[in-house]
Design an enzyme around this catalytic site. Sequence first.
Site, PDB file in Angstrom:
ATOM      1  CG  HIS A  44     -44.544  12.680  12.711  1.00 34.60           C
ATOM      2  ND1 HIS A  44     -45.133  12.533  13.947  1.00 34.60           N
ATOM      3  CD2 HIS A  44     -44.249  11.419  12.282  1.00 34.60           C
ATOM      4  CE1 HIS A  44     -45.199  11.243  14.259  1.00 34.60           C
ATOM      5  NE2 HIS A  44     -44.660  10.551  13.266  1.00 34.60           N
ATOM      6  CD  GLU A  46     -46.488  17.796  13.542  1.00 33.92           C
ATOM      7  OE1 GLU A  46     -47.132  17.534  14.557  1.00 33.92           O
ATOM      8  OE2 GLU A  46     -46.182  16.939  12.682  1.00 33.92           O
ATOM      9  CB  CYS A  69     -46.767  12.892  18.485  1.00 36.06           C
ATOM     10  SG  CYS A  69     -45.115  12.952  17.727  1.00 36.06           S
ATOM     11  CB  CYS A  78     -43.961  16.566  16.555  1.00 35.43           C
ATOM     12  SG  CYS A  78     -44.005  15.395  15.188  1.00 35.43           S
ATOM     13  CB  ALA A 148     -71.509  -2.091 -10.728  1.00 35.81           C
ATOM     14  NE  ARG A 173     -59.805  -1.424  -8.276  1.00 34.58           N
ATOM     15  CZ  ARG A 173     -59.956  -2.064  -9.428  1.00 34.58           C
ATOM     16  NH1 ARG A 173     -58.961  -2.088 -10.308  1.00 34.58           N
ATOM     17  NH2 ARG A 173     -61.088  -2.694  -9.704  1.00 34.58           N
ATOM     18  CG  ASP A 189     -66.126 -10.381 -13.517  1.00 38.55           C
ATOM     19  OD1 ASP A 189     -66.881 -10.961 -14.320  1.00 38.55           O
ATOM     20  OD2 ASP A 189     -66.535  -9.720 -12.548  1.00 38.55           O
ATOM     21  NE  ARG A 196     -57.045  -0.842 -15.541  1.00 39.64           N
ATOM     22  CZ  ARG A 196     -57.565  -1.743 -14.695  1.00 39.64           C
ATOM     23  NH1 ARG A 196     -56.767  -2.437 -13.906  1.00 39.64           N
ATOM     24  NH2 ARG A 196     -58.868  -1.931 -14.634  1.00 39.64           N
TER      25      ARG A 196
END
Length: 288
Positions: A44, A46, A69, A78, A148, A173, A189, A196
């Site tokens: 983690h 920390e 935690c 942690c 869109a 993405r 499509d 990208r």
Amino acid sequence: MRLALREAEKGRGRTHPNPAVGALVVRNGRVIARGHHEKAGGPHAEVIALRKAGSRARGADLYVSLEPCNHIGRTPPCTEAILAAGVKRVFYGSDDPNPLVDGHGARVLARQGVGVHAGIAKDECDASNEPWFKFITQGLPWVVLKAAITLDGKLSGGTISGEQSRALVHLWRDQLDAILVGAGTVRADDPLLSVRGVPNGRNPLRVILGMPPPKARLLRQPGAASPACSSKAAPTSTASSSLEACGTSCGSSSRRKSSAGRNCPGPASTKGATWNSATSPASATTSC
């Protein structure tokens, strides 16, 4: 704390099913070490920051964007690392709503004489993990709807998206777990649905509602392993063979329990594309 949040952003999209967390070790007003949670199963934030600080952490302050935690999961608590390092004070932003934490970490540190200060830049810290908070408290995915649309309400008829919106979509993405489209979109499509223009970007799981063409380009794009959606009806043996040759999962997924006791999807598709004839995606798959 804002520096800790900036550190947390380095792990954005890589820590699922854990939150994105950043930490700083500070002595005499100067940052001497930084750390962020890099991936599930790894140290983690920390712990990483404290390891970098070494002996300089004794008597220093620790800033962390989420409550430390105090339970054993894939890694030790942690709080143990904080106490062993001799940290004098801990400042954190968000309370951890995970039932396994939920104030336990702060109370353990306070009982051991560590100064604990909660709620530092709380609103900003909460906002940074809003998707994870929804998952851990409701067992539901964080869903981003991308469409869109022209000003007069049209969804097609030419190029609609601009460069800025396309750049944002590729960032999403990279940061989210999956992207969901209908088979009609794939047939019309033939999209790649890949990342990208994002440095060190990684492709999300592509989830297809319906039967995609066997030669669809997205089936040949590499993607991260992610939970497969269940299907109520199997494709024909010919279609199934074609899809599996492209690395697409055609079977039903199993279920497992998360550390918080909620149902999570089971084994992953090995190449990151999933065929699904059901009407809804798996409950713990983030979609955009």
